[in-house]
Design a protein around this motif. Structure first.
Motif, short mmCIF file in Angstrom:
data_model
loop_
_atom_site.label_atom_id
_atom_site.label_comp_id
_atom_site.label_asym_id
_atom_site.label_seq_id
_atom_site.Cartn_x
_atom_site.Cartn_y
_atom_site.Cartn_z
N VAL A 99 23.98 50.90 53.98
CA VAL A 99 24.86 50.06 54.79
C VAL A 99 26.29 50.05 54.26
N GLY A 100 26.49 50.55 53.03
CA GLY A 100 27.84 50.57 52.48
C GLY A 100 27.82 50.97 51.02
N LYS A 101 28.96 50.75 50.39
CA LYS A 101 29.11 51.05 48.97
C LYS A 101 29.86 49.91 48.28
N ALA A 102 29.53 49.72 47.01
CA ALA A 102 30.27 48.80 46.15
C ALA A 102 31.19 49.66 45.30
N GLN A 103 32.48 49.55 45.52
CA GLN A 103 33.45 50.40 44.83
C GLN A 103 34.41 49.53 44.04
N GLY A 104 34.54 49.84 42.75
CA GLY A 104 35.46 49.07 41.93
C GLY A 104 35.14 49.19 40.46
N ILE A 105 35.45 48.12 39.75
CA ILE A 105 35.37 48.11 38.29
C ILE A 105 34.52 46.93 37.84
N TYR A 106 33.72 47.17 36.82
CA TYR A 106 33.14 46.05 36.10
C TYR A 106 33.28 46.33 34.61
N ALA A 107 33.41 45.25 33.84
CA ALA A 107 33.70 45.39 32.41
C ALA A 107 32.97 44.32 31.63
N SER A 108 32.56 44.66 30.42
CA SER A 108 31.94 43.68 29.54
C SER A 108 33.03 42.80 28.96
N ALA A 109 32.98 41.51 29.32
CA ALA A 109 34.07 40.59 28.98
C ALA A 109 33.64 39.47 28.05
N SER A 110 32.42 39.54 27.51
CA SER A 110 31.94 38.49 26.61
C SER A 110 31.46 39.10 25.30
N GLN A 111 31.79 38.44 24.22
CA GLN A 111 31.32 38.90 22.91
C GLN A 111 29.99 38.24 22.51
N ASP A 112 29.61 37.17 23.23
CA ASP A 112 28.43 36.40 22.86
C ASP A 112 27.19 36.67 23.70
N GLU A 113 27.38 37.08 24.94
CA GLU A 113 26.26 37.38 25.84
C GLU A 113 26.69 38.51 26.76
N LEU A 114 25.76 39.09 27.48
CA LEU A 114 26.11 40.18 28.38
C LEU A 114 26.70 39.57 29.65
N GLY A 115 28.02 39.41 29.67
CA GLY A 115 28.75 38.83 30.79
C GLY A 115 29.78 39.82 31.28
N LEU A 116 29.67 40.20 32.54
CA LEU A 116 30.56 41.21 33.11
C LEU A 116 31.63 40.56 33.98
N LEU A 117 32.82 41.10 33.92
CA LEU A 117 33.86 40.79 34.89
C LEU A 117 33.67 41.79 36.03
N MET A 118 33.45 41.30 37.23
CA MET A 118 33.21 42.17 38.39
C MET A 118 34.42 42.13 39.32
N VAL A 119 34.96 43.30 39.65
CA VAL A 119 36.06 43.43 40.61
C VAL A 119 35.65 44.56 41.54
N LEU A 120 35.04 44.19 42.67
CA LEU A 120 34.46 45.19 43.57
C LEU A 120 34.87 44.96 45.01
N ASN A 121 34.95 46.05 45.75
CA ASN A 121 35.05 46.00 47.20
C ASN A 121 33.71 46.44 47.76
N PHE A 122 33.15 45.64 48.65
CA PHE A 122 31.98 46.06 49.40
C PHE A 122 32.53 46.75 50.65
N ALA A 123 32.39 48.06 50.72
CA ALA A 123 32.90 48.85 51.85
C ALA A 123 31.72 49.17 52.76
#
Length: 190
Positions: A99-123
């Motif tokens: 139905v589409g694609k998720a295009q963008g960036i995600y990054a590990s933004a936490s030193q204490d737990e696995l927490g990602l910063l998500m910046v995506l476009n759902f196309a």
């Protein structure tokens, strides 16, 4: 003494030219009517799909594009930045209807737990949503049961979109990092 043609040329032609040059008004802001932007009644839509994040194998859909010098020593991969072009499907199976694609960036933004910063476009590329996008921005603590992230905009069918997305891991391979994530997106738009 100057002729009347010369006086006309000296005084009126520059005056006439300056009125053409300054007749267009330049403005920084404007208050358009909602109808001029084709904005009618606001709608609430609920979309449900599966996000396939493949980081392993011959054809990954997400790749590492940057990392900090300490990333490989961090238990959370802090500082890693991934670029994604992930499939969005109707069902969790990899061969389910696209139905589409998720295009963008995600990054590990936490030193204490696995927490990602998500910046995506759902196309989206299916049905009435074909060619439309939604923009997601938020924190994704991937080991939480359900994560909530913001929908901060969109285009096409989702122009002026705002809302939220709930993500729930459907399947995760802890060895490879590949994952399938179920998304429920609730969005207000015109």
């Amino acid at each position: 003494m100057a002729s009347s043609k010369t006086l006309f040329s000296i005084f009126f032609i520059p005056l006439l030219f300056s009125s053409f040059v300054t007749s267009k008004e330049h403005r920084f802001d404007k208050s358009p009517s909602p109808k001029s932007l084709h904005l009618h009644k606001e709608k609430l839509s609920h979309l449900h799909f599966y996000f396939h994040d493949i980081v392993s194998g011959q054809n990954p859909t997400a790749v590492r594009v940057a990392q900090a010098p300490m990333t490989n020593k961090s238990p959370t991969a802090f500082g890693v930045v991934m670029m994604a072009d992930d499939l969005l499907t109707v069902g969790p199976e990899p061969n389910s209807k696209l139905v589409g694609k998720a295009q963008g960036i995600y990054a590990s933004a936490s030193q204490d737990e696995l927490g990602l910063l998500m910046v995506l476009n759902f196309a989206f590329m299916e049905g009435k949503y074909n060619g439309s996008t939604m923009s997601l921005l938020g924190r994704n603590a991937i080991f939480f049961g359900v994560r909530e992230m913001s929908i901060v905009g969109g285009s096409g069918f989702f122009r002026f979109a705002r809302g939220y997305a709930q993500a729930k891991t459907f399947w995760l391979n802890t060895t490879s990092g590949d994952a399938i994530v179920e998304y429920n997106v609730y969005v207000l738009h015109y």
